[in-house]
Write a protein that holds these residues in place. Sequence first.
Motif, PDB file in Angstrom:
ATOM      1  N   SER A 158       0.789  -1.231   0.000  1.00  0.00           N
ATOM      2  CA  SER A 158       0.000   0.000   0.000  1.00  0.00           C
ATOM      3  C   SER A 158       0.832   1.299   0.000  1.00  0.00           C
ATOM      4  N   PRO A 159       2.057   1.288   0.534  1.00  0.00           N
ATOM      5  CA  PRO A 159       2.855   2.520   0.392  1.00  0.00           C
ATOM      6  C   PRO A 159       3.050   2.927  -1.067  1.00  0.00           C
ATOM      7  N   LEU A 160       3.080   1.953  -1.974  1.00  0.00           N
ATOM      8  CA  LEU A 160       3.202   2.277  -3.396  1.00  0.00           C
ATOM      9  C   LEU A 160       2.044   3.156  -3.871  1.00  0.00           C
ATOM     10  N   ALA A 161       0.889   3.028  -3.219  1.00  0.00           N
ATOM     11  CA  ALA A 161      -0.282   3.805  -3.606  1.00  0.00           C
ATOM     12  C   ALA A 161      -0.379   5.091  -2.788  1.00  0.00           C
ATOM     13  N   GLY A 162       0.610   5.316  -1.980  1.00  0.00           N
ATOM     14  CA  GLY A 162       0.625   6.541  -1.207  1.00  0.00           C
ATOM     15  C   GLY A 162       0.033   6.420   0.179  1.00  0.00           C
ATOM     16  N   PHE A 163      -0.255   5.189   0.610  1.00  0.00           N
ATOM     17  CA  PHE A 163      -0.778   5.028   1.975  1.00  0.00           C
ATOM     18  C   PHE A 163       0.376   4.729   2.905  1.00  0.00           C
ATOM     19  N   GLU A 164       0.224   5.167   4.152  1.00  0.00           N
ATOM     20  CA  GLU A 164       1.252   4.826   5.126  1.00  0.00           C
ATOM     21  C   GLU A 164       0.762   3.661   5.950  1.00  0.00           C
ATOM     22  N   LEU A 165       1.633   2.634   6.085  1.00  0.00           N
ATOM     23  CA  LEU A 165       1.212   1.428   6.808  1.00  0.00           C
ATOM     24  C   LEU A 165       0.761   1.754   8.228  1.00  0.00           C
ATOM     25  N   THR A 166       1.402   2.778   8.833  1.00  0.00           N
ATOM     26  CA  THR A 166       1.060   3.092  10.218  1.00  0.00           C
ATOM     27  C   THR A 166      -0.273   3.825  10.326  1.00  0.00           C
ATOM     28  N   ALA A 167      -0.707   4.415   9.227  1.00  0.00           N
ATOM     29  CA  ALA A 167      -1.963   5.181   9.286  1.00  0.00           C
ATOM     30  C   ALA A 167      -3.183   4.312   9.002  1.00  0.00           C
ATOM     31  N   ILE A 168      -2.942   3.099   8.555  1.00  0.00           N
ATOM     32  CA  ILE A 168      -4.063   2.213   8.213  1.00  0.00           C
ATOM     33  C   ILE A 168      -4.768   1.745   9.480  1.00  0.00           C
ATOM     34  N   ALA A 169      -6.093   1.748   9.446  1.00  0.00           N
ATOM     35  CA  ALA A 169      -6.873   1.226  10.576  1.00  0.00           C
ATOM     36  C   ALA A 169      -6.963  -0.291  10.406  1.00  0.00           C
ATOM     37  N   TRP A 170      -5.933  -0.992  10.880  1.00  0.00           N
ATOM     38  CA  TRP A 170      -5.820  -2.434  10.641  1.00  0.00           C
ATOM     39  C   TRP A 170      -7.021  -3.251  11.111  1.00  0.00           C
ATOM     40  N   PRO A 171      -7.555  -2.957  12.329  1.00  0.00           N
ATOM     41  CA  PRO A 171      -8.717  -3.777  12.751  1.00  0.00           C
ATOM     42  C   PRO A 171      -9.865  -3.696  11.759  1.00  0.00           C
ATOM     43  N   THR A 172     -10.126  -2.485  11.239  1.00  0.00           N
ATOM     44  CA  THR A 172     -11.215  -2.328  10.276  1.00  0.00           C
ATOM     45  C   THR A 172     -10.916  -3.127   9.005  1.00  0.00           C
ATOM     46  N   VAL A 173      -9.684  -2.983   8.508  1.00  0.00           N
ATOM     47  CA  VAL A 173      -9.300  -3.696   7.289  1.00  0.00           C
ATOM     48  C   VAL A 173      -9.437  -5.210   7.500  1.00  0.00           C
ATOM     49  N   PHE A 174      -8.916  -5.693   8.624  1.00  0.00           N
ATOM     50  CA  PHE A 174      -8.948  -7.141   8.841  1.00  0.00           C
ATOM     51  C   PHE A 174     -10.351  -7.665   9.059  1.00  0.00           C
ATOM     52  N   ALA A 175     -11.146  -6.903   9.805  1.00  0.00           N
ATOM     53  CA  ALA A 175     -12.534  -7.337  10.001  1.00  0.00           C
ATOM     54  C   ALA A 175     -13.197  -7.479   8.635  1.00  0.00           C
ATOM     55  N   GLY A 176     -13.009  -6.446   7.805  1.00  0.00           N
ATOM     56  CA  GLY A 176     -13.619  -6.472   6.477  1.00  0.00           C
ATOM     57  C   GLY A 176     -13.098  -7.619   5.641  1.00  0.00           C
ATOM     58  N   LEU A 177     -11.769  -7.807   5.637  1.00  0.00           N
ATOM     59  CA  LEU A 177     -11.188  -8.860   4.806  1.00  0.00           C
ATOM     60  C   LEU A 177     -11.574 -10.252   5.285  1.00  0.00           C
TER      61      LEU A 177
END
Lengths: 289, 345
Positions: A158-177
Amino acid sequence: MPGQNNQQTAKKQGEHRDMAEVSARASNRSVLAQELSTIGVLIRRDLTRFVRERSRIVGALVQPLIFWLVIGSGMSSTFRLPGADSVDYMEYFFPGVVVMVVLFTAIFTTMSVIEDRHSGFLQAVLVAPGSRASVVLGKCLGAATIALVQGSLFLLLSPLAGFELTAIAWPTVFAGLCVTCLALCVLGFGVAWWLDSTAGYHVVMSLVLLPLWILSGAMFPGDAGVLAWIQRLNPMSYAVSLVRRGIYGQALPEGVVLMSGSAALELAVLVAFLSICLAWSVGLCYRRR
Amino acid sequence: MSVVDTMGGPAIAAPTVGSAAPLLAVNGLRHAFSGRSVLADLSFQVERGELFGLLGPNGCGKSTTLRVLTGLLVPDGGELVFDGQAVEPGARPLRQRMGVVFQAPSLDPRLTARENLKLSASLYGIVGTEADRRVAEVLGLADLSQRATDPTGELSGGMKRRLELARALMHDPELLIMDEPTTGLDESAFRKTWERILELRRTRRLTVLFSTHRAEEAQLCDRVAIVDRGAIIAEGDPEALRQRVSGDILTLEASEPEQLAAQIEQRFSLAARVLKGAVVIEREQGHELIPRLVEALPTGRIKSLSMHRPTLADVFVKLTGRSLGDAGPEQPADGEEAGGAPGHG
């Protein structure tokens, strides 16, 4: 397992009636253990096979990466998100590709159900004492784990797309995935079981699931008219929207997710979708033809 | 009615096994696939410790019967009684206590022999060190300890078959069900497989039920049920069944078998039938007929002539008027087959 040992001792003594009782009691006690063991071993099998096929891991990542780079860079010159000029297309498209990775992996992995049926492997599983519901769960949890691993590996880009790994809301992403992976695998299992042909499975998947993904907001927002309605009825939209929320974290721009939604609502829709798929697949699996 | 003529020949003593009720009773099984009846009131019983065979041509309903017993198919009607208790097809206690060898391979070719067996152990709830112990045991049993870490897909046909058998015995079942267990095996693998099964039967208290279309395989049983069109048409000790065919079997190959059969019927007032392009005659003291046939028929009419003692395949022909089908070694060239099989049992 102690129950089984007792069972055996009794058998050696030839006490048939006693043995029947012992084994009846033992089997009552061990039904849950039995089911968990069946689920566990099916998950392990899929993971073992997955780890052995390195090319599959790479293929499932490289293909979407190329897709993202090619489509993304081609579209980025013309793409303008209404109301959010700052959102670059590569960035907008990225969460959609994450869902695509998950979708493709789920399709590919659950397709093995057809192979397992034709090769006879599944028969051996079905005549074992575990219930058919456990067979569905085991197979789908295994496939979903693989899809989740692949999706997560892609997320690391995701950093390639301009996102910062530390800024990602991981629980939300993982719940969704997690819910998305499982739902897609259960759906794939049902379709595979129902059609029992690889060709038919491909047709259904490319005529139904792929369009659903395209119309989910993964590639472009559906802001008005028929498209907006299709999007609202499309379970895949909720997956894309939820993953996008998670990836943006706090920095969520206007207009990139489903308009009237919230993360909780989207997760609820996905869980409902998963439940429907599960009921259908398990039901199918209990029909013994 | 289906259970015609259950024991016709001389009295058949049940094998000396358990005195209790049969381990398995199948009563009045009925099933139709989209209107076409495949099981028509099929019934049989398997005693404890018995080696019981279902013999019939492809499509006679024997595999469907096994699918019902293993819970893969719910029949339209009929009842199963296992160990004295009525059970639903595929009931958990039934599945727990039986091992199944399928006609088609059921191993995952991408996993190793050991992984396949461990997987199977887990399916039967056997885990941890107990699973390791059992896996080692059945690997030894299958003579595959040296190949434990090879992917199953790389093993030979005979090895895979042995592994299938080992897998079915993983949880120490009381009843072993096998659907055409030796399909695709060559003669030596066939013999070895059966030696193993018979050995297992002696060492473990194992009851075996299997289906076959090969007469020489059915010959190994304690009791055989001959299945045709979804029902049992005869049942009993293989020897007793064979005695239903009174004499020797003469097989004449000819270019125009129908004509030849008619000619023989006329001249010798014998029943001659045409099966798979050959004329078949059942006759006591068959050897006396041979010179007469050869002399009486114009030279060149008969391409070959052979004689053998009746096999279960001949019994099937006698009962149904049809051949057991594509059973390969049913037409022995020199008639030694009849003596060969019982040597095993």
